[in-house]
Design a protein around this motif. Structure first.
Motif, PDB file in Angstrom:
ATOM      1  N   ASP A  54     -28.490  15.708 -53.539  1.00  0.00           N
ATOM      2  CA  ASP A  54     -27.956  15.999 -53.982  1.00  0.00           C
ATOM      3  C   ASP A  54     -27.852  14.940 -55.352  1.00  0.00           C
ATOM      4  OD1 ASP A  54     -25.372  16.550 -55.914  1.00  0.00           O
ATOM      5  OD2 ASP A  54     -24.168  15.044 -54.496  1.00  0.00           O
ATOM      6  N   ARG A  55     -28.499  15.379 -56.350  1.00  0.00           N
ATOM      7  CA  ARG A  55     -29.157  14.944 -57.316  1.00  0.00           C
ATOM      8  C   ARG A  55     -27.404  14.140 -58.842  1.00  0.00           C
ATOM      9  NH1 ARG A  55     -33.593  14.141 -58.655  1.00  0.00           N
ATOM     10  NH2 ARG A  55     -34.998  12.527 -60.444  1.00  0.00           N
ATOM     11  N   ARG A  56     -27.886  13.525 -58.897  1.00  0.00           N
ATOM     12  CA  ARG A  56     -27.077  12.249 -59.382  1.00  0.00           C
ATOM     13  C   ARG A  56     -27.467  10.909 -60.196  1.00  0.00           C
ATOM     14  NH1 ARG A  56     -22.725  12.227 -54.427  1.00  0.00           N
ATOM     15  NH2 ARG A  56     -23.641  10.516 -53.193  1.00  0.00           N
ATOM     16  N   ARG A  57     -26.388  10.474 -60.876  1.00  0.00           N
ATOM     17  CA  ARG A  57     -26.971   9.250 -62.208  1.00  0.00           C
ATOM     18  C   ARG A  57     -25.771   8.053 -61.329  1.00  0.00           C
ATOM     19  NH1 ARG A  57     -28.689   9.093 -67.103  1.00  0.00           N
ATOM     20  NH2 ARG A  57     -28.171  10.960 -67.288  1.00  0.00           N
ATOM     21  N   ASN A  58     -26.867   6.948 -60.999  1.00  0.00           N
ATOM     22  CA  ASN A  58     -26.667   6.326 -60.290  1.00  0.00           C
ATOM     23  C   ASN A  58     -25.496   5.193 -61.488  1.00  0.00           C
ATOM     24  OD1 ASN A  58     -26.267   2.846 -59.896  1.00  0.00           O
ATOM     25  ND2 ASN A  58     -27.608   3.526 -58.649  1.00  0.00           N
ATOM     26  N   GLN A  59     -24.436   4.416 -61.370  1.00  0.00           N
ATOM     27  CA  GLN A  59     -23.717   4.243 -62.275  1.00  0.00           C
ATOM     28  C   GLN A  59     -23.618   3.084 -62.561  1.00  0.00           C
ATOM     29  OE1 GLN A  59     -20.627   5.928 -64.044  1.00  0.00           O
ATOM     30  NE2 GLN A  59     -20.991   7.650 -62.480  1.00  0.00           N
ATOM     31  N   GLN A  60     -24.389   2.054 -61.789  1.00  0.00           N
ATOM     32  CA  GLN A  60     -25.041   0.518 -62.003  1.00  0.00           C
ATOM     33  C   GLN A  60     -26.365   0.794 -63.268  1.00  0.00           C
ATOM     34  OE1 GLN A  60     -24.199   0.788 -59.025  1.00  0.00           O
ATOM     35  NE2 GLN A  60     -22.306   0.187 -59.251  1.00  0.00           N
ATOM     36  N   THR A  61     -27.440   1.350 -62.552  1.00  0.00           N
ATOM     37  CA  THR A  61     -28.591   1.736 -63.741  1.00  0.00           C
ATOM     38  C   THR A  61     -28.744   2.569 -64.332  1.00  0.00           C
ATOM     39  OG1 THR A  61     -29.385   3.630 -62.017  1.00  0.00           O
ATOM     40  CG2 THR A  61     -30.194   0.612 -61.289  1.00  0.00           C
TER      41      THR A  61
END
Length: 143
Positions: free
Chosen positions: A36-43
């Motif tokens: 599941d590809r998703r954006r890391n909120q911190q980086t």
């Protein structure tokens, strides 16, 4: 109307396990890892998060398929979701699995690359899965 259809593509997480029901029907069990590809909120970077999906296939076709699969094999699977629950050591447990209707091998058998010529596969008859607890399937619903 409801539709219970799922298509997944990923790699086998373990070698497939073949067993037989009390009636002698072959049952193949294997796991597929799907990212599941998703954006890391911190980086802000995109990251892959694995999902591990249990798959089950029934019948003589399951026995034949088991000879061509091993841990790491890439497959595409089409089937339906089935939820089941049981009790072990006094604790209720449950899982969702894919009951496989169709499977496509996406890793070449010889370990090399796929040839450009299309391969012809002999059609294999499908068998219905064995009867299960009626609470799992709602086949008595008139729609």
């Amino acid at each position: 109307m409801s539709i219970n259809r799922v298509i997944i593509s990923g790699n086998l997480t373990r070698d497939p396990e073949i067993r037989k029901t009390a009636g002698g029907m072959p049952v193949l069990g294997f796991g597929v890892a799907v990212n599941d590809r998703r954006r890391n909120q911190q980086t802000g970077e995109w990251e892959d998060y694995p999902n591990f999906i249990d798959c089950t296939m029934f019948g003589t076709r399951a026995e034949a398929v088991s000879r061509f699969l091993s841990k790491g094999s890439k497959v595409a699977v089409e089937g339906k979701l089935r939820w089941s629950q049981w009790e072990r050591d006094g604790q209720k447990r449950s899982k969702i699995e894919v009951i496989v209707d169709e499977i496509e091998f996406m890793t070449p058998r010889d370990g090399g690359s796929f040839s450009q010529a299309p391969r012809q596969a002999a059609p294999m008859p499908m068998q219905a899965p064995p009867a299960v607890n009626a609470s799992v399937y709602d086949e008595d619903i008139p729609f």
